[in-house]
Write a protein that holds these residues in place. Structure first.
Motif, PDB file in Angstrom:
ATOM      1  N   ARG A 129       0.830  -1.207   0.000  1.00  0.00           N
ATOM      2  CA  ARG A 129       0.000   0.000   0.000  1.00  0.00           C
ATOM      3  C   ARG A 129       0.868   1.263   0.000  1.00  0.00           C
ATOM      4  NH1 ARG A 129      -5.478  -0.251   1.163  1.00  0.00           N
ATOM      5  NH2 ARG A 129      -6.314  -2.349   1.479  1.00  0.00           N
ATOM      6  N   GLU A 132       2.195   1.894  -3.457  1.00  0.00           N
ATOM      7  CA  GLU A 132       1.162   2.428  -4.341  1.00  0.00           C
ATOM      8  C   GLU A 132       0.797   3.865  -3.962  1.00  0.00           C
ATOM      9  OE1 GLU A 132      -3.215   1.054  -5.849  1.00  0.00           O
ATOM     10  OE2 GLU A 132      -1.668  -0.487  -5.582  1.00  0.00           O
ATOM     11  N   VAL A 136       0.901   7.190  -6.418  1.00  0.00           N
ATOM     12  CA  VAL A 136      -0.244   8.080  -6.621  1.00  0.00           C
ATOM     13  C   VAL A 136       0.105   9.510  -6.222  1.00  0.00           C
ATOM     14  CG1 VAL A 136      -2.591   8.613  -5.856  1.00  0.00           C
ATOM     15  CG2 VAL A 136      -1.957   6.249  -6.407  1.00  0.00           C
ATOM     16  N   HIS A 151      -4.038   5.908 -12.601  1.00  0.00           N
ATOM     17  CA  HIS A 151      -3.179   4.902 -11.977  1.00  0.00           C
ATOM     18  C   HIS A 151      -3.992   3.629 -11.787  1.00  0.00           C
ATOM     19  CE1 HIS A 151      -0.076   3.116  -9.477  1.00  0.00           C
ATOM     20  NE2 HIS A 151      -1.018   2.797  -8.594  1.00  0.00           N
ATOM     21  N   GLY A 153      -4.162   0.961 -10.038  1.00  0.00           N
ATOM     22  CA  GLY A 153      -3.596   0.305  -8.879  1.00  0.00           C
ATOM     23  C   GLY A 153      -4.448  -0.814  -8.324  1.00  0.00           C
ATOM     24  N   THR A 154      -3.825  -1.614  -7.462  1.00  0.00           N
ATOM     25  CA  THR A 154      -4.516  -2.694  -6.762  1.00  0.00           C
ATOM     26  C   THR A 154      -5.354  -2.148  -5.613  1.00  0.00           C
ATOM     27  OG1 THR A 154      -2.722  -4.219  -7.301  1.00  0.00           O
ATOM     28  CG2 THR A 154      -4.179  -4.829  -5.476  1.00  0.00           C
ATOM     29  N   TYR A 156      -5.431   1.519  -4.761  1.00  0.00           N
ATOM     30  CA  TYR A 156      -5.852   2.911  -4.935  1.00  0.00           C
ATOM     31  C   TYR A 156      -5.937   3.268  -6.423  1.00  0.00           C
ATOM     32  CZ  TYR A 156      -4.040   2.791  -0.138  1.00  0.00           C
ATOM     33  OH  TYR A 156      -3.774   2.452   1.169  1.00  0.00           O
ATOM     34  N   PRO A 157      -6.813   2.634  -7.178  1.00  0.00           N
ATOM     35  CA  PRO A 157      -6.928   2.989  -8.594  1.00  0.00           C
ATOM     36  C   PRO A 157      -7.432   4.422  -8.748  1.00  0.00           C
ATOM     37  CG  PRO A 157      -8.716   1.525  -7.928  1.00  0.00           C
ATOM     38  CD  PRO A 157      -7.781   1.586  -6.776  1.00  0.00           C
TER      39      PRO A 157
END
Length: 309
Positions: A129, A132, A136, A151, A153-154, A156-157
């Motif tokens: 986390r 990521e 971001v 982004h 992300g896994t 925090y897209p």
């Protein structure tokens, strides 16, 4: 060698007391006022009147000081979502005229999470986390005005973000990472950090961890000279042994232990030990000031240690 002041307000301090310390730090000529980011006291202290939020405090100090740099050692990635954190830090940077630095880490203090209803995933997930979050936060800050940021992300897209507001400092405020982890920590630092901080580390451990981070920089073709290196150490300075003992007792520690594990003793002793950290590669020392009522402590170090560095 630059000296900065580092405080632990969760042990018991309100905004007015922190402001008094920050103004004393500024008046004495230190480079920065940093604070921890914790919501629960540690040890036998009462912690009253209760915790202060790090970024709320820094926003106030951004308006109530004029020169010193302001930051966190370290904001816990578990406390905040990366988009709102990027907005908050950018806004405080604007409020301060470009004096903010973001120290950020995985978060480690499980009890403060359960005390305030904050999720606390296992360490491996916290590292993932954090990585990521760094992608971001830096991506939002570095996206040109008028462009958008995405982004996939896994955790925090981000989709079609306007990536606003922008901080004053460009391309972004400095990011501090730190710790003694042997693998993931150096890799993250090499990719994202402007400064690497070693909290309460011996000179030998400082040398070893700086070498790991330098190797991680080389592995991605980053010049290690673009990284700043720093240590954080407990401060306990006195003009004589009686004053050293009094200040150690005020924070519940022993002079001999502080001499071994912190920066303790007379001004001459501090100058000697800081010199050994400089030889190890450190360029900044964050002096952990635990007794926030003792402003004479700040003045002593500024008058008798700082001019010799």
């Amino acid at each position: 060698m630059e000296l900065r002041i580092f405080t632990e307000p969760q042990q018991g301090a309100g905004y007015d007391q922190l402001l008094a310390v920050a103004r004393a730090v500024e008046d004495a000529g230190y480079g920065a006022f940093f604070r921890s980011d914790h919501y629960l006291k540690m040890g036998s202290v009462s912690g009253e009147p209760g915790p202060t939020d790090a970024w709320t405090t820094l926003a106030g100090l951004a308006r109530d000081t004029s020169r010193i740099r302001l930051g966190t050692l370290m904001t816990a990635a578990t406390f905040r979502l990366p988009g709102p954190l990027a907005i908050t830090v950018a806004q405080v940077d604007q409020m301060s005229g470009g004096r903010v630095e973001l120290g950020i880490g995985t978060g480690w203090y499980a009890d403060e999470h359960t005390a305030y209803g904050i999720p606390f995933p296992p360490l491996g997930e916290r590292f993932a986390r954090l990585e990521e979050q760094l992608a971001v936060i830096t991506g939002l800050w570095e996206t040109p005005v008028g462009k958008t940021f995405d982004h996939p992300g896994t955790y925090y897209p981000v989709t079609d973000s306007p990536a606003l507001p922008k901080p004053v400092q460009q391309p972004r405020p400095p990011i501090l990472l730190g710790g003694m982890g042997p693998k993931r920590t150096p890799r993250l630092a090499a990719r994202y950090a402007d400064e690497f901080n070693l909290p309460f580390a011996s000179i030998e451990d400082t040398v070893a961890q700086i070498a790991r981070v330098r190797a991680a920089c080389a592995a991605i073709d980053r010049d290690p000279a673009t990284m700043r290196w720093s240590n954080a150490l407990v401060l306990c300075c006195g003009r004589d042994e009686a004053e050293v003992a009094r200040r150690a007792e005020a924070i519940g520690r022993e002079p001999a232990e502080l001499r071994e594990n912190g920066l303790a003793g007379t001004p001459a002793e501090l100058v000697d030990k800081i010199g050994r950290y400089a030889d190890a590669g450190s360029e900044r020392i964050y002096l952990q000031l635990l007794d926030l009522t003792d402003l004479d402590h700040l003045e002593l170090v500024a008058a008798e240690v700082m001019p010799q560095l």
